[in-house]
Design a protein around this motif. Structure first.
Motif, PDB file in Angstrom:
ATOM      1  N   GLN A 308       0.832  -1.201   0.000  1.00 51.37           N
ATOM      2  CA  GLN A 308       0.000   0.000   0.000  1.00 51.37           C
ATOM      3  C   GLN A 308       0.866   1.249   0.000  1.00 51.37           C
ATOM      4  O   GLN A 308       0.614   2.202  -0.735  1.00 51.37           O
ATOM      5  CB  GLN A 308      -0.934   0.000   1.228  1.00 51.37           C
ATOM      6  CG  GLN A 308      -2.009  -1.066   1.207  1.00 51.37           C
ATOM      7  CD  GLN A 308      -3.164  -0.743   0.273  1.00 51.37           C
ATOM      8  OE1 GLN A 308      -3.173   0.295  -0.373  1.00 51.37           O
ATOM      9  NE2 GLN A 308      -4.134  -1.637   0.175  1.00 51.37           N
ATOM     10  N   SER A 309       1.901   1.250   0.827  1.00 54.14           N
ATOM     11  CA  SER A 309       2.769   2.420   0.922  1.00 54.14           C
ATOM     12  C   SER A 309       3.709   2.532  -0.276  1.00 54.14           C
ATOM     13  O   SER A 309       4.165   3.621  -0.617  1.00 54.14           O
ATOM     14  CB  SER A 309       3.585   2.366   2.218  1.00 54.14           C
ATOM     15  OG  SER A 309       4.422   1.218   2.240  1.00 54.14           O
ATOM     16  N   LEU A 310       3.999   1.412  -0.935  1.00 58.22           N
ATOM     17  CA  LEU A 310       4.929   1.415  -2.059  1.00 58.22           C
ATOM     18  C   LEU A 310       4.265   1.803  -3.376  1.00 58.22           C
ATOM     19  O   LEU A 310       4.948   2.231  -4.315  1.00 58.22           O
ATOM     20  CB  LEU A 310       5.569   0.025  -2.197  1.00 58.22           C
ATOM     21  CG  LEU A 310       6.652  -0.153  -3.267  1.00 58.22           C
ATOM     22  CD1 LEU A 310       7.850   0.759  -2.988  1.00 58.22           C
ATOM     23  CD2 LEU A 310       7.093  -1.608  -3.343  1.00 58.22           C
ATOM     24  N   TYR A 311       2.941   1.708  -3.457  1.00 56.66           N
ATOM     25  CA  TYR A 311       2.285   1.897  -4.751  1.00 56.66           C
ATOM     26  C   TYR A 311       2.565   3.257  -5.401  1.00 56.66           C
ATOM     27  O   TYR A 311       2.704   3.315  -6.639  1.00 56.66           O
ATOM     28  CB  TYR A 311       0.779   1.674  -4.651  1.00 56.66           C
ATOM     29  CG  TYR A 311       0.152   1.583  -6.021  1.00 56.66           C
ATOM     30  CD1 TYR A 311       0.362   0.461  -6.818  1.00 56.66           C
ATOM     31  CD2 TYR A 311      -0.606   2.631  -6.545  1.00 56.66           C
ATOM     32  CE1 TYR A 311      -0.172   0.378  -8.100  1.00 56.66           C
ATOM     33  CE2 TYR A 311      -1.142   2.556  -7.815  1.00 56.66           C
ATOM     34  CZ  TYR A 311      -0.919   1.429  -8.585  1.00 56.66           C
ATOM     35  OH  TYR A 311      -1.426   1.354  -9.859  1.00 56.66           O
ATOM     36  N   PRO A 312       2.664   4.365  -4.662  1.00 53.93           N
ATOM     37  CA  PRO A 312       3.041   5.621  -5.328  1.00 53.93           C
ATOM     38  C   PRO A 312       4.367   5.524  -6.078  1.00 53.93           C
ATOM     39  O   PRO A 312       4.533   6.142  -7.131  1.00 53.93           O
ATOM     40  CB  PRO A 312       3.118   6.628  -4.171  1.00 53.93           C
ATOM     41  CG  PRO A 312       2.153   6.097  -3.173  1.00 53.93           C
ATOM     42  CD  PRO A 312       2.300   4.601  -3.245  1.00 53.93           C
ATOM     43  N   ARG A 313       5.296   4.727  -5.581  1.00 53.89           N
ATOM     44  CA  ARG A 313       6.568   4.549  -6.290  1.00 53.89           C
ATOM     45  C   ARG A 313       6.378   3.679  -7.527  1.00 53.89           C
ATOM     46  O   ARG A 313       7.101   3.827  -8.512  1.00 53.89           O
ATOM     47  CB  ARG A 313       7.623   3.944  -5.368  1.00 53.89           C
ATOM     48  CG  ARG A 313       7.928   4.801  -4.138  1.00 53.89           C
ATOM     49  CD  ARG A 313       9.297   4.499  -3.564  1.00 53.89           C
ATOM     50  NE  ARG A 313      10.347   4.979  -4.460  1.00 53.89           N
ATOM     51  CZ  ARG A 313      11.519   4.365  -4.639  1.00 53.89           C
ATOM     52  NH1 ARG A 313      11.771   3.217  -4.014  1.00 53.89           N
ATOM     53  NH2 ARG A 313      12.427   4.871  -5.443  1.00 53.89           N
ATOM     54  N   VAL A 314       5.408   2.770  -7.477  1.00 48.98           N
ATOM     55  CA  VAL A 314       5.069   1.991  -8.671  1.00 48.98           C
ATOM     56  C   VAL A 314       4.587   2.934  -9.768  1.00 48.98           C
ATOM     57  O   VAL A 314       5.025   2.853 -10.928  1.00 48.98           O
ATOM     58  CB  VAL A 314       3.986   0.950  -8.351  1.00 48.98           C
ATOM     59  CG1 VAL A 314       3.449   0.300  -9.625  1.00 48.98           C
ATOM     60  CG2 VAL A 314       4.533  -0.119  -7.401  1.00 48.98           C
ATOM     61  N   ALA A 315       3.682   3.842  -9.404  1.00 54.20           N
ATOM     62  CA  ALA A 315       3.169   4.814 -10.374  1.00 54.20           C
ATOM     63  C   ALA A 315       4.297   5.699 -10.894  1.00 54.20           C
ATOM     64  O   ALA A 315       4.348   6.014 -12.092  1.00 54.20           O
ATOM     65  CB  ALA A 315       2.070   5.665  -9.740  1.00 54.20           C
ATOM     66  N   ARG A 373      -0.252  12.287  -3.855  1.00 57.60           N
ATOM     67  CA  ARG A 373      -0.996  11.897  -2.657  1.00 57.60           C
ATOM     68  C   ARG A 373      -0.100  11.122  -1.704  1.00 57.60           C
ATOM     69  O   ARG A 373      -0.210  11.256  -0.478  1.00 57.60           O
ATOM     70  CB  ARG A 373      -2.217  11.052  -3.036  1.00 57.60           C
ATOM     71  CG  ARG A 373      -3.344  11.845  -3.667  1.00 57.60           C
ATOM     72  CD  ARG A 373      -4.658  11.075  -3.657  1.00 57.60           C
ATOM     73  NE  ARG A 373      -4.576   9.854  -4.442  1.00 57.60           N
ATOM     74  CZ  ARG A 373      -4.878   9.785  -5.738  1.00 57.60           C
ATOM     75  NH1 ARG A 373      -5.257  10.870  -6.391  1.00 57.60           N
ATOM     76  NH2 ARG A 373      -4.800   8.616  -6.382  1.00 57.60           N
ATOM     77  N   GLY A 374       0.802  10.313  -2.266  1.00 56.42           N
ATOM     78  CA  GLY A 374       1.736   9.592  -1.416  1.00 56.42           C
ATOM     79  C   GLY A 374       2.656  10.514  -0.659  1.00 56.42           C
ATOM     80  O   GLY A 374       2.967  10.294   0.514  1.00 56.42           O
TER      81      GLY A 374
END
Length: 378
Positions: A308-315, A373-374
């Motif tokens: 959940q916390s890593l997903y902004p880095r995925v984007a 948002r992250g």
């Protein structure tokens, strides 16, 4: 430095063969049968199948490396391989479907080389990531099971797909059904022959006309899938598929600069400081994009809290890879000059192919909003 695993070595070899067919496939607007067979025989449709189902259970990081290698040979064919890898990779993390059916799907890919793909986009709906209801629908069959009718677009792999995971409506609820390619009532329209990008990916339209589907092929209905985890497999594998042609463009323009000797200059254009600087600009951004992509892919574990916390880095990794691919292929055209817009060099094909990356989620402003948002914690 990426470790040269047996899978990566095999991907590099397959990519070399695909590269020899890529220009012709692009002109014909047709996915080569030889590419599909090479991917199937190399096991690339099943790399992410979990070990408890007899698969290799390769990590997202390893699958990204394989797609990046394949895409340097053919972005179109690499995109075909992306589809089953993200289907099985994500499914093994969240286990959204009945276990007996998931086991059958895994065995079909492992033993028969079945090619799976999600089939979701529609003419009126556009991208399913934007929300909305599907016009493709299923109704109960009088003798049991379901009857499916509808029209889907951008179905990468076309007739080579053996198993389609079709997003549709069941009354007023969304659903997901497994539909085999060889079921009566499944027909194709070849709409992808002369598109700007990925002409050889066979991303055609598929129609379902009174297609009978067994009851057990209903995989999801309403909210019963229980998805609780962001999907990193799709965006990061896509990032690799589009970054691959940019790496190929870099290699092609470097070779061109070393070999191009204008009569007025009397030596290779690679000796010119301007060319050296432009090549340097290309290399720096490619190194950065690959580093971010592999770092994020390696950090992805499938554990809910961490992901959940890593997903902004995925984007961020997906967005940066696409932007880099477009920048690099554009600069490669400028370096090579007028010859680059002809078929004498593959640069114009690389330039066209990476443009499609902007159309796939999370894209553009959406990706940047996720990153923002992250950062803000909102």
């Amino acid at each position: 430095m990426i470790e040269m695993t047996p899978t990566l070595e095999r991907a590099t070899q397959v990519a070399q063969h695909m590269a020899s067919r890529a220009a012709h496939a692009d002109r014909q607007g047709k996915l080569p049968v030889e590419d599909v067979q090479a991917l199937r025989e190399g096991g690339f449709f099943a790399l992410s199948i979990p070990t408890d189902q007899g698969g290799l259970g390769l990590s997202l990081h390893e699958c990204v490396a394989a797609i990046l290698a394949l895409a340097q040979g053919s972005a179109s064919s690499a995109l075909v391989a992306v589809m089953p890898l993200h289907v099985f990779g994500y499914a093994r993390e969240i286990r959204p479907w009945p276990e007996p059916m998931f086991a059958r799907m895994c065995q079909a890919a492992l033993k028969d080389g079945a090619l799976f793909n999600n089939v979701a986009s529609e003419p009126m709906l556009g991208s399913p990531s934007r929300g909305g209801s599907f016009e493709t629908h299923a109704r109960p069959h009088p003798s049991g099971g379901w009857v499916v009718n509808g029209h889907k677009t951008w179905t990468t792999g076309g007739r080579h797909i053996t198993h389609m995971l079709v997003r549709l409506q069941i009354e007023d609820e969304p659903g997901l059904m497994l539909v085999r390619q060889d079921t009566p009532g499944v027909t194709w329209e070849e709409t992808w022959v002369d598109t700007l990008s990925l002409r050889a990916s066979d991303s055609h339209d598929v129609y379902f006309t009174d297609v009978a589907v067994p009851a057990e092929h209903l995989l999801e209905r309403g909210g019963q899938s229980g998805k609780t985890l962001p999907n990193a497999w799709f965006p990061l594998l896509l990032a690799a598929a589009y970054l691959g042609p940019a790496i190929a463009a870099r290699q092609a323009v470097v070779q061109y600069a070393l070999e191009r000797v204008p009569s007025a200059l009397g030596k290779p254009i690679a000796t010119l400081p301007k060319i050296q600087r432009q090549i340097g600009e290309i290399d720096v951004v490619l190194q950065a994009a690959q580093a971010l992509l592999f770092e994020v892919a390696q950090a992805w574990t499938g554990e809910i809290a961490a992901c959940q916390s890593l997903y902004p880095r995925v984007a961020a990794a997906k967005h940066f890879a696409i932007e880099t691919a477009q920048e690099v292929t554009n600069k490669a055209l400028h370096i090579a000059g007028g010859l680059s817009i002809t078929s004498a060099l593959p640069l114009e094909r690389y330039f066209r192919d990476v443009r499609a990356g902007s159309m796939q989620p999370p894209s553009g402003d959406t990706a940047l909003e996720i990153v923002g948002r992250g950062v803000l914690g909102v």
